[in-house]
Design a protein around this motif. Structure first.
Motif, PDB file in Angstrom:
ATOM      1  N   THR A 219       0.798  -1.227   0.000  1.00 46.20           N
ATOM      2  CA  THR A 219       0.000   0.000   0.000  1.00 46.20           C
ATOM      3  C   THR A 219       0.830   1.275   0.000  1.00 46.20           C
ATOM      4  O   THR A 219       0.270   2.369  -0.020  1.00 46.20           O
ATOM      5  N   GLU A 220       2.160   1.150   0.038  1.00 47.40           N
ATOM      6  CA  GLU A 220       3.060   2.313  -0.019  1.00 47.40           C
ATOM      7  C   GLU A 220       2.869   3.236   1.178  1.00 47.40           C
ATOM      8  O   GLU A 220       2.954   4.461   1.077  1.00 47.40           O
ATOM      9  N   GLY A 221       2.619   2.631   2.340  1.00 53.51           N
ATOM     10  CA  GLY A 221       2.488   3.380   3.580  1.00 53.51           C
ATOM     11  C   GLY A 221       2.384   2.407   4.735  1.00 53.51           C
ATOM     12  O   GLY A 221       2.374   1.191   4.542  1.00 53.51           O
ATOM     13  N   LYS A 222       2.297   2.951   5.958  1.00 55.30           N
ATOM     14  CA  LYS A 222       2.263   2.105   7.150  1.00 55.30           C
ATOM     15  C   LYS A 222       0.900   2.185   7.831  1.00 55.30           C
ATOM     16  O   LYS A 222       0.351   3.272   8.011  1.00 55.30           O
ATOM     17  N   THR A 223       0.380   1.040   8.187  1.00 50.31           N
ATOM     18  CA  THR A 223      -0.888   0.874   8.887  1.00 50.31           C
ATOM     19  C   THR A 223      -2.065   1.359   8.031  1.00 50.31           C
ATOM     20  O   THR A 223      -2.721   2.356   8.345  1.00 50.31           O
ATOM     21  N   PRO A 224      -2.339   0.659   6.936  1.00 46.15           N
ATOM     22  CA  PRO A 224      -3.498   1.007   6.113  1.00 46.15           C
ATOM     23  C   PRO A 224      -4.794   0.684   6.845  1.00 46.15           C
ATOM     24  O   PRO A 224      -5.049  -0.457   7.202  1.00 46.15           O
ATOM     25  N   ARG A 225      -5.594   1.697   7.087  1.00 49.24           N
ATOM     26  CA  ARG A 225      -6.879   1.506   7.766  1.00 49.24           C
ATOM     27  C   ARG A 225      -7.952   1.313   6.697  1.00 49.24           C
ATOM     28  O   ARG A 225      -7.973   0.329   5.986  1.00 49.24           O
TER      29      ARG A 225
ATOM     30  N   ASP B 299       0.766   8.999   7.784  1.00 50.23           N
ATOM     31  CA  ASP B 299       0.095  10.278   7.526  1.00 50.23           C
ATOM     32  C   ASP B 299      -0.081  10.549   6.035  1.00 50.23           C
ATOM     33  O   ASP B 299       0.223  11.648   5.552  1.00 50.23           O
ATOM     34  N   ASN B 300      -0.592   9.559   5.319  1.00 50.23           N
ATOM     35  CA  ASN B 300      -0.774   9.777   3.881  1.00 50.23           C
ATOM     36  C   ASN B 300      -1.883   8.901   3.305  1.00 50.23           C
ATOM     37  O   ASN B 300      -2.290   7.894   3.894  1.00 50.23           O
ATOM     38  N   ILE B 301      -2.363   9.330   2.148  1.00 48.25           N
ATOM     39  CA  ILE B 301      -3.295   8.553   1.327  1.00 48.25           C
ATOM     40  C   ILE B 301      -2.591   8.267   0.013  1.00 48.25           C
ATOM     41  O   ILE B 301      -2.088   9.192  -0.649  1.00 48.25           O
ATOM     42  N   THR B 302      -2.526   7.013  -0.357  1.00 52.78           N
ATOM     43  CA  THR B 302      -1.899   6.632  -1.616  1.00 52.78           C
ATOM     44  C   THR B 302      -2.965   6.241  -2.626  1.00 52.78           C
ATOM     45  O   THR B 302      -4.026   5.708  -2.264  1.00 52.78           O
TER      46      THR B 302
END
Length: 373
Positions: free
Chosen positions: A314-320, A339-342
């Motif tokens: 998902t190109e980030g940490k902890t996808p909710r 702290d991002n949306i991919t």
């Protein structure tokens, strides 16, 4: 004169096309690392980019969001300690997508983590994770939330002593026919099924009051197939998914598959699953994994059963939570810890995803939803 008239028409047409390519998105957050509350973005479908146009102040962890079916109102839960949770209503400016605060109500329990609105727009359902209860709210014609008209307190424990020590109601999902609501309790390993009276904003147990999954699984979020015949449940604690067939008359669920693995074969770390969605065609299902930081991708058979076909980082940490846009072209993944949306482009034939390279900064992003302008 005719040329001038044609030029005006062409200009109006191009302007309409430009406006129609942009849609409004809302992002719920936790109140940490400078988060301002609920964020409003404009999504340019042609460019595949998000542009922030507003943030509306809410320092009470406005994590999960839901839109009113009219598109005129937005609702957030406000997570708080035991007995201190709330839910807020906002008016939506249909011309711009911007929000204006309307009111808030107590959710009669702590840690509200999910809100859903029935299809008539008259009733809201809030899941209190900390309080282990469901609260049911009337919605006025002005979009405001009235005080809760009904609530259901769950009870029980589960085999996971750390996570299933008391009830944890995690989501309430409306049936396609709007007659039933399915309430997932992470602790009891049940989907509780209620008949709903949207006019009175009350619930009562259905004739078949629940469906069970394997002890220790930890039900979290639930979604229905577009045909209404099947439902799919995130099993948070075991990082798995369960599939069900549904009796449209009684609302009862029959388990088709349980504890279907969602993690990559080579993953060995700690993980909990979070969100689940089906693409508009009903051919593919996606589930987010926090720890592996992936979306599991499944194909859906004609019998409703799942076959895993891939994993997408998902190109980030902890996808909710994540969003499949209503046209099925893009997926947006909200990451709590980076702290991002991919943004991913979706192949509608294969279900596979391609990262667009777009990473949009949002502090402690939790929930992302979209409304066409």
């Amino acid at each position: 004169m005719k040329k001038l008239f044609l030029s005006i028409l062409i200009g109006m047409s191009l302007s309409t096309q430009a406006q129609s390519s942009k849609e409004i998105m809302y992002v719920g957050t936790y109140s940490v690392r400078g988060s301002e509350g609920v964020y409003v973005f404009e999504f340019d479908r042609k460019a595949g980019t998000m542009q922030q146009i507003q943030s509306i102040s809410n320092g009470k962890n406005p994590s999960f969001l839901a839109l009113h079916p009219s598109g005129n109102y937005l609702y957030s839960v406000n997570e708080g300690p035991d007995k201190a949770g709330g839910a807020s209503a906002y008016a939506v400016d249909k011309a711009t997508g911007k929000l204006q605060f309307l009111n808030s109500q107590s959710t009669l329990g702590g840690g509200p983590c999910h809100i859903s609105i029935d299809k008539t727009g008259k009733t809201a359902f809030v899941s209190n994770y900390g309080g282990g209860s469901l609260a049911v709210f009337p919605i006025g014609t002005d979009g405001k939330l009235s005080a809760a008209a009904d609530s259901v307190q769950d009870s029980g424990t589960g085999p996971n002593e750390k996570r299933q020590e008391k009830p944890h109601v995690h989501s309430a999902t409306l049936a396609p026919d709007n007659r039933f609501v399915y309430v997932a309790d992470l602790t009891t390993d049940k989907l509780n099924i209620f008949d709903i009276d949207v006019k009175a904003s009350t619930v009562k147990p259905a004739s078949t009051p629940y469906a069970s999954v394997k002890p220790g699984s930890g039900p979290r979020h639930f979604t229905f197939h577009p045909n209404g015949k099947y439902g799919y449940l995130v099993e948070e604690l075991t990082s798995t998914v369960a599939s069900f067939s549904r009796n449209a008359q009684t609302g009862a669920l029959t388990l088709l598959q349980d504890n279907v693995k969602t993690l990559p074969d080579d993953f060995t770390g700690q993980n909990t699953s979070a969100d689940i969605h089906i693409d508009p065609s009903g051919k593919f299902l996606y589930q987010s994994n926090r720890g592996a930081n992936t979306l599991a991708i499944f194909s859906i058979g004609n019998d409703g059963k799942l076959t895993k076909i891939g994993d997408q980082p998902t190109e980030g940490k902890t996808p909710r939570n994540f969003l499949i846009d209503p046209k099925g072209d893009f997926i947006f993944v909200a990451h709590q810890d980076t702290d991002n949306i991919t943004i991913f482009k979706r192949d509608q034939k294969t279900g596979k995803l391609t990262y667009t390279g777009q990473s949009v900064p949002v502090p402690a992003a939790v929930c992302v939803i979209m409304a066409s302008r």
